[in-house]
Design a protein around this motif. Structure first.
Motif: not given
Length: 161
Positions: A129-133
């Motif tokens: 699960f990744e999100t933008t910084p």
């Protein structure tokens, strides 16, 4: 009593003393051990003692439910161990922990995948699960939740006893 390797090496240093005529009691008094322990390890093999292996001596709790888990995995190889554990507890009254189910599933999944002849290796079972910084933040509220909420201007409810 199984001696740690360091104590065993200390005890083995007294073998020449025993060969020279010292008694078991004298050596035991010097080492702070029982004379029978000294006799056992000085006369014993020239390798440090080790405890017997315990793997495989006790049946696993999941062993009698293994065919059920294997059938579920054959139906859906991507079925998560947490879901399997929940089903085992609800449907079969399984008394074991999630950790034991997870270990069994990790062992069984490649075997079942080979039997079912899935194309390619077992990948993609865990999605990252990744999100933008800067898009999300994680806060561990702990005991400072009211202080932080007040600082942010949020209303907090206090219970009076």
């Amino acid at each position: 009593m199984i001696l740690p390797p360091e104590a065993w090496m200390d005890l083995r240093r007294f073998k020449p003393l025993r060969d020279a005529g010292a008694t078991w009691k004298e050596i035991a008094a010097e080492l702070g051990l029982d004379p029978r322990t000294v006799k056992k390890y000085i006369n014993g093999p020239a390798v440090p003692p080790s405890a017997p292996k315990r793997i495989g001596t006790q049946p696993r709790l999941i062993e009698h439910l293994a065919p059920v888990v294997d059938a579920w995995l054959a139906t859906d190889i991507t079925l998560r161990a947490s879901v399997i554990h929940e089903r085992l507890v609800a449907e079969h009254g399984f008394p074991g922990s999630y950790q034991r189910v997870k270990l069994y599933v990790a062992e069984a999944r490649p075997r079942i995948a080979a039997d079912v002849e899935l194309p390619g290796p077992l990948t993609g079972l865990h999605r990252r699960f990744e999100t933008t910084p800067g898009a999300q933040a994680q806060v561990d509220w702990g005991t400072e939740s009211r202080t932080i909420a007040k600082a942010l201007g949020c209303a907090t409810s206090t219970r009076s006893t």
